[in-house]
Motif scaffolding. Structure first.
Motif, PDB file in Angstrom:
ATOM      1  N   PHE A 281       0.798  -1.221   0.000  1.00 23.42           N
ATOM      2  CA  PHE A 281       0.000   0.000   0.000  1.00 23.42           C
ATOM      3  C   PHE A 281       0.835   1.277   0.000  1.00 23.42           C
ATOM      4  CE2 PHE A 281      -3.343  -2.937   1.055  1.00 23.42           C
ATOM      5  CZ  PHE A 281      -4.502  -2.343   0.581  1.00 23.42           C
ATOM      6  N   SER A 282       2.151   1.147   0.004  1.00 21.54           N
ATOM      7  CA  SER A 282       3.009   2.333  -0.031  1.00 21.54           C
ATOM      8  C   SER A 282       2.945   2.987  -1.406  1.00 21.54           C
ATOM      9  CB  SER A 282       4.458   1.958   0.290  1.00 21.54           C
ATOM     10  OG  SER A 282       4.578   1.442   1.596  1.00 21.54           O
ATOM     11  N   THR A 283       3.105   4.315  -1.430  1.00 21.82           N
ATOM     12  CA  THR A 283       3.118   5.018  -2.716  1.00 21.82           C
ATOM     13  C   THR A 283       4.353   4.661  -3.524  1.00 21.82           C
ATOM     14  OG1 THR A 283       4.114   6.902  -1.571  1.00 21.82           O
ATOM     15  CG2 THR A 283       1.719   6.941  -1.896  1.00 21.82           C
ATOM     16  N   LYS A 284       5.454   4.346  -2.844  1.00 22.47           N
ATOM     17  CA  LYS A 284       6.673   3.887  -3.505  1.00 22.47           C
ATOM     18  C   LYS A 284       7.090   2.562  -2.879  1.00 22.47           C
ATOM     19  CE  LYS A 284       8.336   8.564  -4.558  1.00 22.47           C
ATOM     20  NZ  LYS A 284       9.449   9.548  -4.376  1.00 22.47           N
ATOM     21  N   PRO A 285       6.524   1.433  -3.346  1.00 22.34           N
ATOM     22  CA  PRO A 285       6.789   0.125  -2.733  1.00 22.34           C
ATOM     23  C   PRO A 285       8.276  -0.225  -2.721  1.00 22.34           C
ATOM     24  CG  PRO A 285       4.965   0.006  -4.292  1.00 22.34           C
ATOM     25  CD  PRO A 285       5.603   1.347  -4.484  1.00 22.34           C
ATOM     26  N   ALA A 286       8.692  -0.887  -1.645  1.00 20.08           N
ATOM     27  CA  ALA A 286      10.091  -1.295  -1.523  1.00 20.08           C
ATOM     28  C   ALA A 286      10.431  -2.448  -2.451  1.00 20.08           C
ATOM     29  CB  ALA A 286      10.385  -1.694  -0.072  1.00 20.08           C
ATOM     30  N   MET A 287       9.426  -3.139  -2.972  1.00 20.42           N
ATOM     31  CA  MET A 287       9.654  -4.253  -3.884  1.00 20.42           C
ATOM     32  C   MET A 287       8.608  -4.206  -4.992  1.00 20.42           C
ATOM     33  SD  MET A 287       9.809  -8.365  -3.029  1.00 20.42           S
ATOM     34  CE  MET A 287      11.024  -8.103  -1.751  1.00 20.42           C
ATOM     35  N   SER A 288       9.057  -4.257  -6.220  1.00 20.79           N
ATOM     36  CA  SER A 288       8.131  -4.200  -7.345  1.00 20.79           C
ATOM     37  C   SER A 288       7.404  -5.530  -7.505  1.00 20.79           C
ATOM     38  CB  SER A 288       8.882  -3.870  -8.629  1.00 20.79           C
ATOM     39  OG  SER A 288       9.743  -4.946  -8.992  1.00 20.79           O
ATOM     40  N   GLU A 289       6.295  -5.497  -8.241  1.00 22.06           N
ATOM     41  CA  GLU A 289       5.541  -6.724  -8.478  1.00 22.06           C
ATOM     42  C   GLU A 289       6.367  -7.731  -9.276  1.00 22.06           C
ATOM     43  OE1 GLU A 289       1.346  -6.351  -9.655  1.00 22.06           O
ATOM     44  OE2 GLU A 289       1.572  -4.203  -9.349  1.00 22.06           O
ATOM     45  N   ALA A 290       7.158  -7.248 -10.219  1.00 24.78           N
ATOM     46  CA  ALA A 290       7.979  -8.159 -11.027  1.00 24.78           C
ATOM     47  C   ALA A 290       9.008  -8.883 -10.163  1.00 24.78           C
ATOM     48  CB  ALA A 290       8.685  -7.374 -12.137  1.00 24.78           C
ATOM     49  N   THR A 291       9.652  -8.157  -9.253  1.00 22.34           N
ATOM     50  CA  THR A 291      10.635  -8.773  -8.348  1.00 22.34           C
ATOM     51  C   THR A 291       9.955  -9.779  -7.424  1.00 22.34           C
ATOM     52  OG1 THR A 291      11.979  -6.769  -8.399  1.00 22.34           O
ATOM     53  CG2 THR A 291      12.381  -8.311  -6.596  1.00 22.34           C
ATOM     54  N   THR A 292       8.776  -9.424  -6.922  1.00 23.52           N
ATOM     55  CA  THR A 292       8.029 -10.332  -6.042  1.00 23.52           C
ATOM     56  C   THR A 292       7.729 -11.642  -6.747  1.00 23.52           C
ATOM     57  OG1 THR A 292       7.009  -8.463  -4.885  1.00 23.52           O
ATOM     58  CG2 THR A 292       5.939 -10.607  -4.669  1.00 23.52           C
ATOM     59  N   LEU A 293       7.289 -11.571  -7.990  1.00 22.88           N
ATOM     60  CA  LEU A 293       6.938 -12.786  -8.730  1.00 22.88           C
ATOM     61  C   LEU A 293       8.144 -13.695  -8.931  1.00 22.88           C
ATOM     62  CD1 LEU A 293       4.513 -11.301 -11.406  1.00 22.88           C
ATOM     63  CD2 LEU A 293       3.912 -12.855  -9.543  1.00 22.88           C
ATOM     64  N   ILE A 294       9.309 -13.108  -9.219  1.00 19.12           N
ATOM     65  CA  ILE A 294      10.517 -13.921  -9.415  1.00 19.12           C
ATOM     66  C   ILE A 294      10.912 -14.616  -8.113  1.00 19.12           C
ATOM     67  CG2 ILE A 294      12.989 -13.816  -9.908  1.00 19.12           C
ATOM     68  CD1 ILE A 294      12.378 -11.545 -11.869  1.00 19.12           C
ATOM     69  N   LEU A 295      10.975 -13.840  -7.024  1.00 22.89           N
ATOM     70  CA  LEU A 295      11.397 -14.407  -5.735  1.00 22.89           C
ATOM     71  C   LEU A 295      10.363 -15.396  -5.202  1.00 22.89           C
ATOM     72  CD1 LEU A 295      12.845 -11.221  -3.986  1.00 22.89           C
ATOM     73  CD2 LEU A 295      14.098 -13.046  -5.163  1.00 22.89           C
ATOM     74  N   GLN A 296       9.083 -15.104  -5.419  1.00 22.40           N
ATOM     75  CA  GLN A 296       8.038 -16.006  -4.928  1.00 22.40           C
ATOM     76  C   GLN A 296       8.101 -17.353  -5.625  1.00 22.40           C
ATOM     77  OE1 GLN A 296       5.013 -17.132  -6.503  1.00 22.40           O
ATOM     78  NE2 GLN A 296       3.915 -17.864  -4.670  1.00 22.40           N
ATOM     79  N   THR A 328       4.462 -14.900  -1.024  1.00 20.78           N
ATOM     80  CA  THR A 328       3.129 -15.230  -1.546  1.00 20.78           C
ATOM     81  C   THR A 328       2.091 -14.232  -1.053  1.00 20.78           C
ATOM     82  OG1 THR A 328       3.722 -17.581  -1.600  1.00 20.78           O
ATOM     83  CG2 THR A 328       1.383 -17.035  -1.741  1.00 20.78           C
ATOM     84  N   ALA A 329       2.152 -13.879   0.224  1.00 20.33           N
ATOM     85  CA  ALA A 329       1.232 -12.880   0.759  1.00 20.33           C
ATOM     86  C   ALA A 329       1.450 -11.529   0.081  1.00 20.33           C
ATOM     87  CB  ALA A 329       1.413 -12.749   2.271  1.00 20.33           C
ATOM     88  N   LEU A 330       2.713 -11.159  -0.136  1.00 20.06           N
ATOM     89  CA  LEU A 330       3.008  -9.892  -0.803  1.00 20.06           C
ATOM     90  C   LEU A 330       2.488  -9.908  -2.242  1.00 20.06           C
ATOM     91  CD1 LEU A 330       4.330  -7.119  -0.826  1.00 20.06           C
ATOM     92  CD2 LEU A 330       6.516  -8.231  -1.379  1.00 20.06           C
ATOM     93  N   ILE A 381      -3.304 -24.473   0.442  1.00 16.69           N
ATOM     94  CA  ILE A 381      -3.468 -23.057   0.100  1.00 16.69           C
ATOM     95  C   ILE A 381      -2.211 -22.514  -0.575  1.00 16.69           C
ATOM     96  CG2 ILE A 381      -3.919 -20.748   1.015  1.00 16.69           C
ATOM     97  CD1 ILE A 381      -6.316 -22.620   1.051  1.00 16.69           C
ATOM     98  N   LEU A 382      -1.040 -23.015  -0.174  1.00 18.23           N
ATOM     99  CA  LEU A 382       0.205 -22.569  -0.802  1.00 18.23           C
ATOM    100  C   LEU A 382       0.206 -22.920  -2.289  1.00 18.23           C
ATOM    101  CD1 LEU A 382       2.923 -21.204  -0.084  1.00 18.23           C
ATOM    102  CD2 LEU A 382       3.887 -23.499   0.179  1.00 18.23           C
ATOM    103  N   ALA A 383      -0.272 -24.123  -2.609  1.00 22.04           N
ATOM    104  CA  ALA A 383      -0.342 -24.523  -4.014  1.00 22.04           C
ATOM    105  C   ALA A 383      -1.399 -23.713  -4.766  1.00 22.04           C
ATOM    106  CB  ALA A 383      -0.641 -26.015  -4.120  1.00 22.04           C
ATOM    107  N   LEU A 384      -2.568 -23.536  -4.165  1.00 24.07           N
ATOM    108  CA  LEU A 384      -3.631 -22.776  -4.828  1.00 24.07           C
ATOM    109  C   LEU A 384      -3.228 -21.321  -5.050  1.00 24.07           C
ATOM    110  CD1 LEU A 384      -6.817 -24.155  -3.013  1.00 24.07           C
ATOM    111  CD2 LEU A 384      -6.078 -24.622  -5.355  1.00 24.07           C
TER     112      LEU A 384
END
Length: 764
Positions: A281-296, A328-330, A381-384
């Motif tokens: 919810f930050s205006t300038k997130p500390a982690m982008s969605e693209a980075t999250t998807l790779i690490l997740q 995953t939550a992020l 739930i982790l798989a779903l």
């Protein structure tokens, strides 16, 4: 009011600091009271993972009520009217203060503990918690009708401030508040803090109403121009909120049930959960969605491959599981924020998001323990959650299907190789200078690693990624730790497993009972050893020494034992003796008394054995005084320590229930906490005489024959301990090492640090 005063009021209203401060304060109060009410209520139910999950489900439901109230309040067009109604709600909720636990529901119920807990928390805290929870969406809605209307500033960013306040309060409680303040002081301080918050909220209401009155007509006509969210939008919000909520409870239960349990492991997933909101919810997130998807993708693939391996490195397990949960939550929360509506629909968005949290939490807290006999909800739930990932565009390329097939093949190879490693000629062969067993285990690791790599390669195809993660989980399950679990049960108080181990020194099969990750007893099946108490209760241990000594000097012993386990203590009863077990979990009583599982109480006991169901401190208080020759308190070795059983007030109660020549035995062995120091201090403060023994099992003893353990023996006078004082194995106590615990003060952080100092001598 002068023009200058009006301008000053309007300027104050336009400052985002007051909005952020109000939301921050409300969130801090909410997350300070959660562990506070837990300390008041939860120990009475044993403090297991289901108790915590049920409490979280209550808090999520109260949050939903608060968000629903905030949403309905927006139907009142006038901000002045909204402010007046909310101020009245805050004052009405204050009628239940100062904070305390209601007694209208009586003692805790072991048969229906969830209902008792929900009822107590609703009456004790429900109203102020729900009204405080309404602050975030309500203040953001006011922000949207004042600041956002003129400057276009983003009201959703205030939700990050809310979760930052929640995070700080959550971490501050065990580190600062609990060690420094008594429980009465905490409750009083929180109640005063609630009063101060009403004043702060009143100031914000004044500035907002002044600003709304000057900046624009006090109506909601502007909001009607925005289209209402579709039901597909709402369902998406619910799903994206439900998955992280369920995972938070699932990973907590998995770690405390199958990996390890320390007092503050429960806090970590909740803290990470809040951090994902702050980032998303930050205006300038500390982690982008693209980075999250790779690490997740990497974290979930690794998590799926190690899921069944409970015996591997603890810190590696914690890191991988918590990383997979966090990312995953992020991922879900970032997808949720990307689908947020315009500010005019803000309260509805939070309402459905909160409903999703209730759905996810309710599934774990109420449904999963009924339909599953193990913690299956976590991997499910982790798989779903992988289906939330982008599905890609256009047809699936051929190479991705090839990768999927190779990943499946590698995952299937793992259990096949494991079976070969544990059975047949291959396991005994010498291949390439390695035992067949070691070679096959290496094949298992290579196969799972290959499957993880394949999963990562198809990470951009959500449906394909979901399929390969599912196959990896199933393959890893077949290759997991080889523990011969015969049966598994699940109750509100945790997961109980019956397993077997082949020990030739004890004639073959030894049957064990585990509660979570803690062994609660064992029984040899060979008739020669079937009635010999093992592990903690063996004759060589401090507990066994006390029973052996008293049997030699007294007849017709009256014995009390808090904590049943397999019922091994019953083997010490003779004709004429009377033993009463005090046990909180009815499931444990059913297992220990069923000859198909364990026979200590049905076959080996020679005296009368009966059972009292419920929290030990409450049920013991109803027993006659001067009753027991031996009172054994064996409730501290498990993963969830009931600290209320180790306070000065509890100790005084125990001493009144033993005879003048009777003894109280505290089994203090615990993997995570140093309980000796507070126990010695408590015994001294309660007016008792005490001796301590730290027993090391003989190196020549077979596995499970006996165990190393710490025990404290306490009596009302020195005469009762005379027989033990001359035994060099029993040592004088040091009662001034720490401050004694009371019903008003406990310091689990200090106990955790004390255990860490024992393991790591370099700590100060």
């Amino acid at each position: 009011m002068s023009t200058q005063d009006a301008a000053a009021a309007s300027a104050a209203a336009r400052s985002p600091v007051l909005f952020a401060l109000t939301i921050f304060a409300s969130a801090s109060l909410v997350f300070l009271v959660e562990p506070m009410i837990a300390k008041l209520v939860l120990p009475l139910l044993g403090g297991g993972p289901s108790v915590w999950n049920t409490s979280l489900a209550f808090f999520q439901t109260a949050l939903l009520a608060g968000y629903g109230y905030a949403h309905l309040l927006q139907r009142v067009g006038s901000i002045r009217m909204q402010a007046g109604l909310h101020l009245a709600a805050l004052l009405l909720a204050a009628l239940v203060l100062p904070l305390h636990v209601t007694g209208v529901f009586g003692a805790p119920s072991s048969e229906h503990p969830a209902l008792w807990l929900l009822g107590v928390m609703t009456v004790s805290l429900g109203a102020p918690f729900a009204v405080l929870s309404a602050t975030a969406p309500l203040v953001q809605a006011w922000h949207a009708r004042t600041l956002h209307a003129d400057t276009g500033s983003e009201p959703y960013a205030l939700y990050a401030a809310s979760n930052l306040g929640s995070l700080i309060a959550l971490l501050a409680y065990p580190i600062l508040v609990e060690p420094l303040f008594s429980l009465k002081g905490q409750a009083l301080s929180w109640s005063l803090g609630y009063g101060a918050f009403i004043l702060l909220m009143g100031a914000l209401m004044y500035f907002v109403t002044r600003s709304a009155g000057q900046a624009a007509p006090d109506t909601t006509e502007a909001a009607t121009d925005d289209p209402a969210p579709t039901w597909r939008n709402r369902l998406t919000w619910v799903v994206l909120a439900a998955i992280p909520s369920s995972l938070m409870m699932g990973v907590t239960t998995h770690l405390t049930t199958d990996v390890a349990s320390a007092p503050f492991i429960w806090v970590v997933p909740l803290a990470l959960y809040l951090i994902t909101f702050i980032i998303a919810f930050s205006t300038k997130p500390a982690m982008s969605e693209a980075t999250t998807l790779i690490l997740q993708a990497a974290a979930v693939a690794a998590c799926a491959s190690i899921l069944p391996f409970k015996a591997s490195n603890l810190f590696l397990q914690l890191f991988i599981h918590l990383s997979a949960f966090f990312l995953t939550a992020l991922m879900c929360h970032q997808a949720l924020v990307a689908r947020r509506p315009t500010p005019s629909q803000l309260t509805q968005f939070y309402l459905w998001m909160s409903f999703g949290g209730v759905v996810g939490g309710g599934f774990n807290a109420f449904l999963a323990p009924v339909i599953f006999n193990n913690v299956w909800e976590y991997p499910l739930i982790l798989a779903l959650a992988c289906l939330v990932r982008p599905w890609g565009e256009g047809p699936v390329e051929r190479w991705r299907w090839v990768t999927f097939a190779l990943g499946c093949l590698a995952a299937v190879a793992a259990p096949v190789a494991t079976f070969a490693a544990y059975s047949g000629e291959i396991g005994r062969a010498d291949i390439l200078g390695m035992s067949g067993h070691d070679l096959m285990l290496m094949v298992v690791k290579v196969a799972l690693a290959a499957a993880v790599v394949c999963a990562f390669l198809v990470r951009r195809r959500g449906i394909v990624f979901f399929g390969i993660i599912t196959i990896i989980s199933l393959g890893a399950e077949g290759a997991g730790d080889k523990v011969d679990v015969l049966k598994s049960w699940r109750s509100f108080f945790g997961v109980v497993r019956q397993s077997e181990l082949q020990l030739p020194q004890m004639g073959g099969t030894v049957r064990m009972l585990s509660h979570g990750t803690t062994l609660h007893g064992a029984q040899a099946q060979d008739p020669r050893w079937r009635c010999r108490p093992l592990v903690y209760y063996a004759p060589e241990t401090p507990i066994g020494q006390v029973f052996t000594q008293r049997q030699g000097s007294m007849s017709a012993l009256r014995i009390g034992a808090v904590g049943l386990g397999t019922g091994a203590v019953a083997t010490y009863t003779r004709p004429g003796d009377h033993l009463t077990f005090f046990e909180i979990d009815p499931l444990v009583i059913r297992i220990a008394t069923d000859p198909d599982h364990f026979t200590y109480t049905s076959e080996c006991a020679r005296g009368k054995v009966d059972y009292v169901l419920g929290d030990a401190r409450l049920t013991l208080a109803k027993q006659p005084q001067d009753q027991f020759d031996i009172l054994l308190i064996d409730a501290f070795s498990s993963d969830s320590v009931p600290a209320h059983l180790l306070t000065v007030e509890a100790m005084k109660g125990y001493l009144t229930h033993i005879k003048p020549e009777g003894v109280l035995v505290l089994h203090l062995s615990n993997r995570n906490l140093d309980l000796r120091s507070p126990a010695m201090a408590v015994a001294f403060a309660a007016g008792g005489e005490a001796l301590l023994q730290r027993h090391d099992a003989a190196k020549s003893s077979p596995m499970l024959w006996e165990s190393s353990e710490d025990a404290l023996i306490v009596a009302r006078n020195e005469r009762a301990l005379a027989a033990f004082a001359g035994d060099p194995r029993w040592k004088p106590t040091e009662p001034v090492l720490v401050r004694p615990w009371t019903d008003d003060y406990t310091n689990l952080v200090g106990a955790l640090y004390g255990r860490m100092k024992e393991r790591w001598s370099w700590l100060p």
